[in-house]
Structure formats: structure tokens, C-alpha cells
Design a protein around this motif. Structure first.
Motif, PDB file in Angstrom:
ATOM      1  N   ASP A  87       2.071   2.120  -3.281  1.00 16.46           N
ATOM      2  CA  ASP A  87       1.042   2.651  -4.169  1.00 16.46           C
ATOM      3  C   ASP A  87       0.677   4.100  -3.854  1.00 16.46           C
ATOM      4  O   ASP A  87      -0.047   4.730  -4.614  1.00 16.46           O
ATOM      5  CB  ASP A  87      -0.249   1.820  -4.039  1.00 16.46           C
ATOM      6  N   VAL A 145       0.850  -1.198   0.000  1.00 18.92           N
ATOM      7  CA  VAL A 145       0.000   0.000   0.000  1.00 18.92           C
ATOM      8  C   VAL A 145       0.878   1.237   0.000  1.00 18.92           C
ATOM      9  O   VAL A 145       0.654   2.189  -0.759  1.00 18.92           O
ATOM     10  CB  VAL A 145      -0.942  -0.010   1.220  1.00 18.92           C
ATOM     11  N   ARG A 176      -2.859   1.532 -12.467  1.00 19.51           N
ATOM     12  CA  ARG A 176      -2.337   0.565 -11.521  1.00 19.51           C
ATOM     13  C   ARG A 176      -2.937  -0.815 -11.781  1.00 19.51           C
ATOM     14  O   ARG A 176      -2.243  -1.811 -11.770  1.00 19.51           O
ATOM     15  CB  ARG A 176      -2.668   1.013 -10.094  1.00 19.51           C
ATOM     16  N   GLU A 209     -10.345  -2.059  -0.505  1.00 21.64           N
ATOM     17  CA  GLU A 209     -10.079  -1.704  -1.899  1.00 21.64           C
ATOM     18  C   GLU A 209      -9.252  -0.422  -1.933  1.00 21.64           C
ATOM     19  O   GLU A 209      -9.532   0.517  -1.204  1.00 21.64           O
ATOM     20  CB  GLU A 209     -11.393  -1.480  -2.653  1.00 21.64           C
ATOM     21  N   THR A 210      -8.251  -0.417  -2.763  1.00 24.88           N
ATOM     22  CA  THR A 210      -7.358   0.730  -2.836  1.00 24.88           C
ATOM     23  C   THR A 210      -8.132   2.012  -3.157  1.00 24.88           C
ATOM     24  O   THR A 210      -7.794   3.091  -2.687  1.00 24.88           O
ATOM     25  CB  THR A 210      -6.279   0.498  -3.911  1.00 24.88           C
ATOM     26  N   ASN A 211      -9.221   1.874  -3.935  1.00 23.84           N
ATOM     27  CA  ASN A 211     -10.030   3.047  -4.282  1.00 23.84           C
ATOM     28  C   ASN A 211     -10.701   3.683  -3.076  1.00 23.84           C
ATOM     29  O   ASN A 211     -11.113   4.830  -3.135  1.00 23.84           O
ATOM     30  CB  ASN A 211     -11.124   2.655  -5.277  1.00 23.84           C
ATOM     31  N   GLY A 217      -6.134  -4.300  -7.056  1.00 19.40           N
ATOM     32  CA  GLY A 217      -6.829  -3.136  -6.491  1.00 19.40           C
ATOM     33  C   GLY A 217      -7.379  -3.422  -5.110  1.00 19.40           C
ATOM     34  O   GLY A 217      -8.165  -2.670  -4.573  1.00 19.40           O
ATOM     35  N   GLU A 218      -6.958  -4.526  -4.531  1.00 24.48           N
ATOM     36  CA  GLU A 218      -7.436  -4.909  -3.211  1.00 24.48           C
ATOM     37  C   GLU A 218      -6.234  -5.292  -2.363  1.00 24.48           C
ATOM     38  O   GLU A 218      -5.270  -5.826  -2.884  1.00 24.48           O
ATOM     39  CB  GLU A 218      -8.383  -6.096  -3.365  1.00 24.48           C
ATOM     40  N   THR A 219      -6.325  -5.008  -1.069  1.00 27.19           N
ATOM     41  CA  THR A 219      -5.206  -5.331  -0.186  1.00 27.19           C
ATOM     42  C   THR A 219      -5.722  -6.136   0.987  1.00 27.19           C
ATOM     43  O   THR A 219      -6.832  -5.886   1.460  1.00 27.19           O
ATOM     44  CB  THR A 219      -4.536  -4.048   0.337  1.00 27.19           C
ATOM     45  N   ILE A 231      -9.245   4.141  -0.278  1.00 27.22           N
ATOM     46  CA  ILE A 231      -8.244   4.776   0.579  1.00 27.22           C
ATOM     47  C   ILE A 231      -8.130   6.259   0.238  1.00 27.22           C
ATOM     48  O   ILE A 231      -8.064   6.639  -0.930  1.00 27.22           O
ATOM     49  CB  ILE A 231      -6.868   4.082   0.435  1.00 27.22           C
TER      50      ILE A 231
END
Lengths: 293, 360
Positions: B254, B251, B355, B331-333, B281-283, B335
């Protein structure tokens, strides 16, 4: 016995208020009753008491001077109470402003209250002297006719009122001031948003909000005005020509100078009835218009 | 309808500066909520609009007219006070009528207006009563009626619901929203309660320490907090804001340029469904759940990240998990990134897609 009295639920309340009731009875009810008894006797404090029925009252109400005494008493009351209330309110409104001057005056205005009324009276006798008094010196300095403050029958009663007002206006103002300061500020803010003028704010918010205090002060001042004695005794002795002779002074003079105790007691009865009547009428007239929180 | 503009407004009491310099435009017809912690200057701002406080610097205009030297009663505004400020020595009717009387409205018209308003807010049976005979809710209505009867272009409300019990407050919230719809006037509403702000406002002005932190519509305020303060003020529990390293090296790698802090809403964290692999797109993170609050409709977990940072996780309609280690996905979106000054870093609009492409 003692414990059973305190344990008895019905008697306990009476036991608890007994001390107060005893004091009330001994120092208030008994003298009032005894005074009423005295008023139907003729007595000179030493000789035998002679029953005269309503003779004292008959003499009182046929005495041409007595009407004048009642008139003096009522005029004094009217002037004293209205001046104290009006100037007390004005002074309080001024003291209620922020600033060093009003803070200073707050202390000053209380000062007359800590001086004994007899001393105040003596000082004013001097100030109001016809020839060497400061008042008349000032009047003549600015080219005005001197006033017979205590020697003119038209003026003397007013002079006494003046002294009494001078002495008590500060205390009254402070009591009104504390009432003014307890009015929540947001009421005035709401009134500002309601586009109220200063006069409307005063009439519709300030006065109603301090009405309990004003009601109380008027009553206290009315009763106080009937008791005005020191100033009269020191400054005028009821004169000139009985122009400052009031009920309370007449009681004193008849009873303790002329030793006509029964006659004095009759005047005291009249005084008590008058005060009672005025108090009842006052409550009837105004109590409903007072806003209690 | 009146637009309210505050330009370069400052307010100090002696040495104490409450508001350094404030620029604020309140749209005509909006329901604008000034919200913030105690002492943030929201009430002072409202009182300056009302004319009850004089700004130390700057200028205020209402409906295009400068009102700096206009008395409160002439500004065309009405105010509802927190404690209602009902005149205790007047009947309900006199209370409502007072403003009209001062504005020299003729008696017949006055009576008509008062009765009309009393009917609207349900005070007709109480008109002749003294205010002390009324309940809290009824007093609130008197305060509202007193404001409404003047038909002002601007309603100012200073925490008007805070003295009501929870149930009545909720009811009055809805009534105020309806009232705003019906009157179409500009509402400026001060509260410290984020729920009131979010549920009533069409525009929220979030303040802290005399400064506007963010002014936007409720959804935007929630979705795009401009800084860490905003992100943590709105939402219960508040957004999890942790150093970017707390979510692991991937993360952190990114993170956009300059990011120091990352934030995730508690409800955006999900417990990992291990039958499904982690998608791009997920952590996935390992956390330790240390406490659980069961609020009925929702469960709030308190958890610790590997670096020791504490976070909250909010889930709906799930069976409570046991305390202890758990896998959590985000989801990174979802964040939000904040820089060293705790300011939001604008989304690199396309970088998310880039990404995805890269990792795919």
C-alpha cells in the motif's frame, strides 16, 4: 594526659590552633609589647635601660622634623597607592583585551616583581643620576631642563614613589585582571541589551564587581607604603634635607644608626597607631560599599 | 508588534560552521519557539537576533528595519537569559530600572513604570532587596520585569525556565502564555524541551544541525512531521519509524511510490479486539511485548515486530497486559510515509478512499 586533652571536646579546638597561636604570640604580640615597653625607656643597646616615662614621646612631638616625617609618610602613601591603583586598573583593562600585544604585556608587566627591590633601587639611582643618568640625558636630548631626581627636595619623594609604582603596578594589574576575568560575560550582554554605554558598563558593572579586589589591594598597598624602606635606604638615605625621611626610615635610623632604641620604639608606636587608625577608618568608610559574592 | 526576518543567515566560529544558511520569518505577535537538540544553533540564532552575535553572512530585520549595524540596546528587543543575568551589585529596583535609566527616561516616569511592573509580577515587597536574597523563582521574575519594563516589541527568551524546579516551571509556562496574550508582543523563545515548545508556542521552529527542519503550528508539527527527525523529536515516546516491510507485505504494497520508511505514533496503535474483524483500511500485526512502563495515566509497552524492529505502544486507562505475544491494529490513515532521504511523502489525498473502494 595527651589523649585526654585530644578527646576533650571543649579543649580540642584550642589544642588544634595552639601552634598558630604560639607563633603569633612569639613573633607578633611579644615584639609589639616589648616595643611598647622600650618606648618608655632610654637605652643605647649596651648600657643600662633608664625609665623616662613619656619622655621619648614628648621629645618626638616637639621635634620640628617629626611633623615633616609624618607628612612625608602620608604624602608617599597617598601618591603611591593612588598611582598604583589607577595605573594598575588601566593596565588591567588593557590586558583584559584579546590579542598578542596584551598577552605579551601580561608576561612583561610581571617582570619587575621578580627583581629584588634593592637591585631595582640601584638601577634607578643610576638612571636618575643628575649628570650621567639616562632620564636627564633624555630630557636634555629633547631640549628640556634636567631634573634633580634624587637631589631636589621637591622631587626626591616623588622619585621614590615612581620606583615603587614601577615595581608593583604589574602585580596589582594582574590581580585586578583576574578579578575582571571572573566577571560573567552575560552581565555585560544584559547591559548591552539594556542600552548601557561603555562608561555606564564600567561604572555600574565592572567597578562594583571587582570592588572586593580593589578594596583589598588598596589596603595592602597602604600598609605596604608604610613599610617602604629599601628604596629610601639605597637611593636617598632620607635626604636631601629629610625630604624623603619617613616613619619607618626614622625608626631604623634612630635605632640602628644613632642607637637611641627607646626613641625609635616610640616612633614605631606612632607608626603602629597611625596604620591601625587608617585601617579602621578605611574599613568604616568603604566596607559597606564593597560587593562580596 | 514587529515581524523578524532572517535572510540567508550563516554563522561560523573559525572553521566551525554552526549555521550554514538560515531563512526564517517570525510573525509579528507570534509566540515562536526555537526548539532542537543541543548544538542545533537555536541559541546562536536568538543571540544573533539580539545582536549579541554577529552573523557571518546574511541580514536580519526587525519590524521592517535592517538591524545588522544596530547595537543590541537600540534594537527594541529585551532578553531573558537562562541564568537571568541579574546585576548582583544592584537592588531589585535598580535592576529593573537600569534599562530605563540608560534610555534617559525621566526619573518620575521611571519610578512609576518600575512600580507598575513590580506590582504585575509580584515583586513589590522585594524592590529594595539585593538579588542574592531572592529565591530562584523571584529572580526569574526580576529578569522578566527587567525585560517587560522597557515595553519592547520583541521578547527574546533563552531557556528561561530551565533553572526552575518542575512545579514552578509548569506554573511559569502558564504565566508566560498569559503574558504573551496580554502584551501582544512578539516572543521568541528558545528551549530544548519539546513539552515547553508544544505547550507554549503558536509557531514552532524545529532546528537540527543549524538547519530548520520544520516551522509550523504545534498541532501541524505533530500531525504532519516533515521528516523523520521531526517525527521523532516531538511526542513521548517518539514516533515509531521502521522500514516499510516491518509491518508486513500488505502494508508495504500500500505504500506510496518511493516510500522507504513508515511511521506510526505509539498512541495510534491499539491492541486488537478479536471479537471485531479487521476492517478495510486497517492492518493487524503480531508483536512481542518485552517491557512495560506504567506512568499512571498511561501505559507504554515496548514491543518487537517480526522483523526485529522495536516499537512503542502507548495506551490510556487500560489494565496492563502481560508480556509476550499480542495482536496490534493500526489504521492505514495513521501511517506516515517517508522516502529514502527521510523526507515526508505528501499524502496521496484521495488514494486512501480509492484504496477503501478497491478493497471493499
Amino acid at each position: 594526659m595527651k589523649t585526654s586533652l585530644l578527646r576533650d571536646r571543649r579543649l580540642l579546638p584550642y589544642a588544634l590552633i595552639a601552634p598558630a597561636l604560639v607563633i603569633l604570640a612569639v613573633f607578633y604580640l611579644y615584639p609589639i609589647g616589648y616595643n611598647a615597653v622600650l618606648s618608655v625607656f632610654s637605652w643605647d643597646l649596651r648600657g643600662p635601660m633608664k625609665f623616662v616615662g613619656f619622655g621619648n614621646f614628648a621629645e618626638l612631638f616637639t621635634d620640628p622634623d617629626f611633623g615633616k616625617v609624618i607628612q612625608n609618610t602620608l604624602v608617599y602613601m597617598g601618591m603611591e597607592v593612588s598611582l598604583v591603583m589607577i595605573f594598575g586598573l588601566i593596565l588591567a583593562l588593557f590586558l583584559n583585551r584579546q590579542g598578542w600585544l596584551s598577552e605579551f604585556l601580561q608576561g612583561v608587566s610581571f617582570a619587575p616583581n621578580v627583581i629584588a627591590l634593592v637591585s631595582v633601587s640601584l638601577i634607578f639611582v643610576w638612571l636618575m643620576d643628575d649628570d650621567i643618568g639616562l632620564f636627564n640625558q633624555i630630557l636634555s636630548a629633547v631640549g628640556l631642563e634636567p631634573v634633580g631626581w634624587l637631589s631636589d627636595t621637591e622631587v626626591a619623594l616623588f622619585s621614590l614613589v615612581l620606583v615603587s609604582v614601577w615595581k608593583s603596578v604589574g602585580l596589582n594589574a594582574l590581580i585586578i585582571l583576574s578579578a575582571l576575568q571572573s566577571i560573567p560575560r552575560y552581565l555585560f550582554e544584559a547591559a548591552d541589551l539594556d542600552n548601557a554605554s561603555a562608561w555606564t558598563r564600567f561604572r555600574k558593572i565592572t567597578i562594583p564587581m571587582i570592588s572586593p579586589t580593589l578594596f583589598f589591594l588598596v589596603l595592602v598597598n597602604v600598609i605596604g607604603s608604610f613599610q617602604a624602606f629599601d628604596t629610601i635606604n639605597v637611593m636617598t638615605q632620607g635626604g636631601p634635607q629629610s625630604s624623603t625621611n619617613t616613619l619607618i626610615f626614622a625608626v631604623y635610623r634612630e635605632g640602628f644608626e644613632y642607637y637611641r632604641v627607646g626613641y625609635a620604639a616610640a616612633i614605631a608606636v606612632v607608626l603602629m597607631v597611625l596604620v591601625g587608625l587608617i585601617t579602621v577608618l578605611y574599613f568604616r568608610a568603604f566596607q559597606k560599599r564593597v560587593h562580596y559574592r | 508588534m514587529s515581524q523578524i526576518e532572517l535572510r540567508n543567515i550563516g554563522k561560523s566560529y573559525g572553521d566551525k560552521e554552526i549555521i550554514p544558511s538560515l531563512d526564517l520569518t517570525i510573525e509579528a505577535g507570534s509566540f515562536s519557539v526555537l526548539v532542537g537538540p543541543s548544538g542545533c544553533g537555536k541559541s546562536t540564532t536568538l543571540r544573533m537576533i539580539a545582536g549579541l552575535e554577529k552573523p557571518t553572512t546574511g541580514t536580519i530585520s526587525i519590524g521592517g528595519k535592517t538591524v545588522d549595524n544596530v547595537t543590541p540596546g537600540q534594537r527594541g528587543v529585551a532578553m531573558v537569559f537562562q541564568n537571568y543575568a541579574i546585576y548582583p551589585t544592584m537592588t531589585v529596583e535598580e535592576n529593573i530600572e537600569f534599562g530605563l535609566r540608560n534610555n534617559k527616561v525621566p526619573k518620575l516616569e521611571r519610578r512609576e513604570l518600575v512600580h507598575e511592573i513590580a506590582e504585575t509580577v509580584g515583586l513589590t515587597p522585594h524592590l529594595r532587596k539585593n538579588p542574592d536574597a531572592l529565591s530562584g523563582g523571584e529572580r526569574q521574575r526580576v529578569a522578566l520585569a527587567r525585560a517587560m519594563v522597557k515595553k519592547p516589541a520583541v521578547f527574546l527568551m533563552d531557556e528561561p525556565l530551565s533553572n526552575l524546579d518542575a512545579k514552578l516551571r509548569q506554573h511559569m509556562r502558564i504565566e508566560l502564555i498569559e503574558l504573551h496574550e496580554r502584551l501582544g508582543a512578539t516572543f521568541v523563545y528558545v528551549t530544548h524541551d519539546q513539552v515547553e515548545a508544544m505547550s507554549m508556542g503558536t509557531s514552532i521552529v524545529l532546528m537540527d544541525a543549524g538547519r530548520i527542519q520544520q516551522q509550523s503550528a504545534p498541532t501541524e508539527l505533530y500531525a504532519k512531521p516533515q521528516n523523520v527527525f521531526t517525527s521523532r523529536f516531538i511526542g513521548t515516546p517518539p514516533m515509531n519509524v521502521v522500514p516499510i516491510a516491518a509491518f508486513g507485505a500488505d502494508v508495504a504494497a500500500d505504500a506510496p511510490e518511493g516510500a522507504e520508511w513508515l511511521g506510526v505514533r505509539p498512541e495510534r496503535l491499539t491492541f486488537a479486539d478479536t471479537s471485531r474483524p479487521v476492517v478495510p483500511g486497517e492492518t493487524e500485526l503480531t508483536v512481542t511485548i518485552i517491557a512495560l512502563e506504567n506512568l499512571g495515566a498511561e501505559l507504554v509497552y515496548r514491543a518487537v515486530l517480526p522483523d526485529g524492529s522495536r516499537i512503542a505502544i502507548k495506551r490510556f486507562d487500560e489494565i496492563a497486559r502481560p508480556l509476550g505475544d499480542a495482536l496490534v491494529r493500526v489504521e492505514t490513515n495513521d501511517i506516515h510515509w517517508f522516502d529514502a532521504n527521510e523526507e515526508r511523502i505528501a499524502e496521496p489525498a484521495i488514494s486512501g478512499q480509492v484504496r477503501e473502494v478497491v478493497s471493499a
